[in-house]
Design an enzyme around this catalytic site. Structure first.
Site, PDB file in Angstrom:
ATOM      1  N   HIS A 133       0.715  -1.192  -0.099  1.00 44.13           N
ATOM      2  CA  HIS A 133       0.055   0.150   0.063  1.00 44.13           C
ATOM      3  C   HIS A 133       0.760   1.125  -0.213  1.00 44.13           C
ATOM      4  CE1 HIS A 133      -4.102   1.514   0.689  1.00 44.13           C
ATOM      5  NE2 HIS A 133      -3.661   2.479   1.137  1.00 44.13           N
ATOM      6  N   ASP A 135       0.346   5.344  -1.037  1.00 39.57           N
ATOM      7  CA  ASP A 135      -0.500   6.561  -1.638  1.00 39.57           C
ATOM      8  C   ASP A 135      -0.131   7.510  -2.608  1.00 39.57           C
ATOM      9  OD1 ASP A 135      -3.476   5.856  -0.923  1.00 39.57           O
ATOM     10  OD2 ASP A 135      -2.531   5.611   1.277  1.00 39.57           O
ATOM     11  N   GLU A 241      -9.112   1.345  -2.725  1.00 36.02           N
ATOM     12  CA  GLU A 241      -9.527   1.362  -1.303  1.00 36.02           C
ATOM     13  C   GLU A 241     -10.820   1.608  -0.884  1.00 36.02           C
ATOM     14  OE1 GLU A 241      -6.475   3.793   0.655  1.00 36.02           O
ATOM     15  OE2 GLU A 241      -6.780   2.670   2.635  1.00 36.02           O
ATOM     16  N   HIS A 268     -13.629   1.356   3.136  1.00 40.08           N
ATOM     17  CA  HIS A 268     -12.473   2.292   3.936  1.00 40.08           C
ATOM     18  C   HIS A 268     -13.016   2.477   5.323  1.00 40.08           C
ATOM     19  CE1 HIS A 268     -10.193   6.073   4.075  1.00 40.08           C
ATOM     20  NE2 HIS A 268      -9.336   5.152   3.814  1.00 40.08           N
ATOM     21  N   HIS A 309      -9.191  -2.414   6.936  1.00 42.15           N
ATOM     22  CA  HIS A 309     -10.216  -1.309   7.350  1.00 42.15           C
ATOM     23  C   HIS A 309     -11.494  -2.046   7.623  1.00 42.15           C
ATOM     24  CE1 HIS A 309      -8.275   2.715   5.977  1.00 42.15           C
ATOM     25  NE2 HIS A 309      -7.812   1.960   5.079  1.00 42.15           N
ATOM     26  N   HIS A 330      -2.535  -3.430   4.408  1.00 45.78           N
ATOM     27  CA  HIS A 330      -1.974  -2.512   5.173  1.00 45.78           C
ATOM     28  C   HIS A 330      -2.673  -2.502   6.653  1.00 45.78           C
ATOM     29  CE1 HIS A 330      -5.263  -0.166   3.590  1.00 45.78           C
ATOM     30  NE2 HIS A 330      -4.675   1.200   4.203  1.00 45.78           N
ATOM     31  N   ASP A 443       1.727   1.897   3.766  1.00 41.90           N
ATOM     32  CA  ASP A 443       0.916   3.084   3.827  1.00 41.90           C
ATOM     33  C   ASP A 443       1.702   4.245   3.438  1.00 41.90           C
ATOM     34  OD1 ASP A 443      -1.497   4.030   3.842  1.00 41.90           O
ATOM     35  OD2 ASP A 443      -2.122   3.469   5.857  1.00 41.90           O
TER      36      ASP A 443
HETATM   37 ZN   LIG Z   1      -5.824   2.900   4.273  1.00 40.57          ZN
END
Ligand SMILES: [Zn+2]
Length: 515
Positions: A133, A135, A241, A268, A309, A330, A443
């Protein structure tokens, strides 16, 4: 993505339904700690436990034993015993001092650091990191909205990209050989708007993959990843996600697969039409009928089912339903840090039974209980001083609110989080689920820079491997963590999809499934 106005920092952003601009709360300042705290942590872990001598109270003080009227033989016996015990204590003290000196000299000159580092270089060159993961696409949208398709990602010293946690120079330094790029959008976006925004995020990730063909190539399978790694490049994969990004359409999910999406996280930070989230009040008690249909379609496609999540009930139900192993792209271990986003021990065992993987998150709030508590307190204090339009001690007086918050921060320093604490999560997962079921899910660039010291960017993956090697991990174990486990899970998922090829396509709607 852990924060960036997504998970907990600013619920109003998540619920506003505003046009997606990549908004996020003001960045919390990154701390640039030295290695001292990590060293402290290791020293604490490594200091040998010296057994205490079995001394009864009072024996060390002969005067206490020589009570008036006591039998002289008893006094003599007590004195002799006291002498013996005193000598024993002296011996223990000398031993303890020697052992402590040996321990501190071991810390001062750790096991040939250069040799350890070159061992890790060798392991990660042979088996590069596949991270679950990152971003970067959302960080680019937020920080460089005018350069979404042109941003210089090389990582040259003068490039503004270096303020983020990811660029090409640091990916190479970190031995990254496979990256799931998250194509996150806020949970407040649904329907056609969510699909459009997701396609744009996919376009950003595919865009930079195509702009740097010497560095990246899109991968659709485990075999692709290995081939790309052999060519010295980084395999790009995409992760959606949150089920809200499907726009309620299984047909859209299939098209995401066609564009390179190889996992979808079921939720999420909020419940959606697929399942309950870990960070929302339970409504569905796990998966919805639509969520179950989505998991079945993901199995048919060969898309990894990601249960980071989601609520623990959603985790358990997805694991039971999915024919392919599930992943946590993650997440950490809940027994180590009590955050609802982390994985409880009973679920870790289920992951092992179904041959899945937990890819460990580096976000300080999921790694450390102290940081998690501090972060919640900071959010509460911020709201207490100034939370427009109605509340706050200094409502409408931002200068006073800022000064009050600065005083609070000075009195409540941010807890230090270390690489060793991330290693503790990894070792807990290994203890409960086994070495076959752990991986990396950093992350990076979704956590507002709040990463442990020693793990500040994608360049720093080797530091975590050094920490584990110092704890006695073999090269094979390190290679499994780096990427081998994830490749196995992908291959199994691909095999399940091959078995399900004859299942006819369908596009059941949420309404159909709730009739
Ligand atoms: Zn996340």
């Amino acid at each position: 993505m852990a924060r960036r106005g997504r998970e907990s920092a600013n619920p109003s952003l998540l619920n506003s339904g505003a046009q997606y601009t990549g908004s996020r709360p003001k960045l919390l300042h990154r701390r640039n700690h030295g290695a001292a705290a990590g060293l402290r942590h290791r020293r604490l872990r490594r200091t040998p436990q010296v057994p205490r001598p079995a001394v009864r109270e009072g024996a060390l003080e002969p005067g206490k034993s020589a009570r008036r009227g006591a039998c002289p033989r008893l006094i003599l016996a007590n004195s002799t015993r006291a002498l013996v015990v005193t000598k024993q204590l002296q011996t223990w003290t000398i031993l303890a001092t020697l052992i402590a000196a040996m321990a501190s000299s071991a810390v001062a000159a750790p096991v040939d650091d250069a040799a350890m580092r070159s061992r890790i270089e060798r392991v990660l060159s042979a088996t590069p990191v596949i991270d679950g993961h990152n971003d970067l696409p959302a960080a680019l949208r937020h920080d460089f909205p005018d350069q979404l398709w042109t941003m210089d990602l090389s990582g040259a010293a003068a490039s503004p990209i270096t303020k983020l946690q990811t660029d090409i120079a640091r990916l190479k330094k970190g031995h990254v050989g496979g990256q799931f790029w998250s194509v996150w959008i806020p949970g407040s976006m649904t329907g056609a708007e969510a699909v459009k925004a997701t396609l744009e995020q996919i376009d950003i990730a595919r865009g930079f993959t195509e702009r740097y063909p010497q560095t990246f190539a899109m991968a659709g399978s485990a075999a692709d990843i290995e081939q790309i790694q052999k060519s010295g490049r980084i395999a790009s994969l995409l992760g959606v996600e949150g089920g809200h990004q499907m726009g309620s359409s299984i047909s859209v999910l299939r098209q995401y697969y066609g564009l390179g999406v190889r996992y979808m996280t079921l939720t999420h930070t909020s419940n959606n039409e697929l399942a309950d989230s870990a960070t929302d009040n339970p409504v569905h008690k796990g998966l919805t009928p639509f969520g179950r249909a989505v998991v079945e379609e993901m199995n048919r496609l060969g898309m990894l089912v990601d249960v980071s999540h989601v609520s623990p009930d959603s985790m358990r139900q997805a694991i039971a339903l999915s024919r392919a192993p599930v992943i946590f792209s993650h997440s950490g271990a809940r027994a180590v840090c009590e955050h609802p986003r982390n994985v409880p021990d009973d679920v870790l065992k289920l992951v092992a039974e179904r041959d899945g993987i937990v890819m460990v998150n580096f976000y300080s709030g999921y790694v450390s209980n102290d940081f998690n508590r501090w972060s919640a307190d900071l959010a509460a204090e911020t709201a207490r001083y100034n939370s427009p339009p109605y509340d706050g001690i200094y409502i409408g007086q931002p200068d006073l609110a800022a000064a009050a918050l600065a005083r609070w921060k000075a009195a409540h320093p941010k807890p230090v989080v270390t690489t060793a604490q991330v290693a503790d999560h990894i070792e807990h997962i290994v203890k409960v689920a086994g070495i076959d079921h752990v991986g990396m899910g950093s992350d990076f660039d979704g956590i507002d820079g709040e990463a442990p010291e020693g793990l500040q960017s994608v360049a720093d993956f080797p530091n975590l491997f050094v920490e584990l090697a110092r704890r006695g991990w073999s090269d094979d174990m390190l290679a499994q963590l780096a990427g081998r486990n994830l490749l196995r899970v992908m291959r199994k998922t691909e095999a399940v999809a091959a078995d399900l090829k004859s299942v006819p396509l369908g596009n059941p709607s949420v309404a159909d499934l709730t009739k």
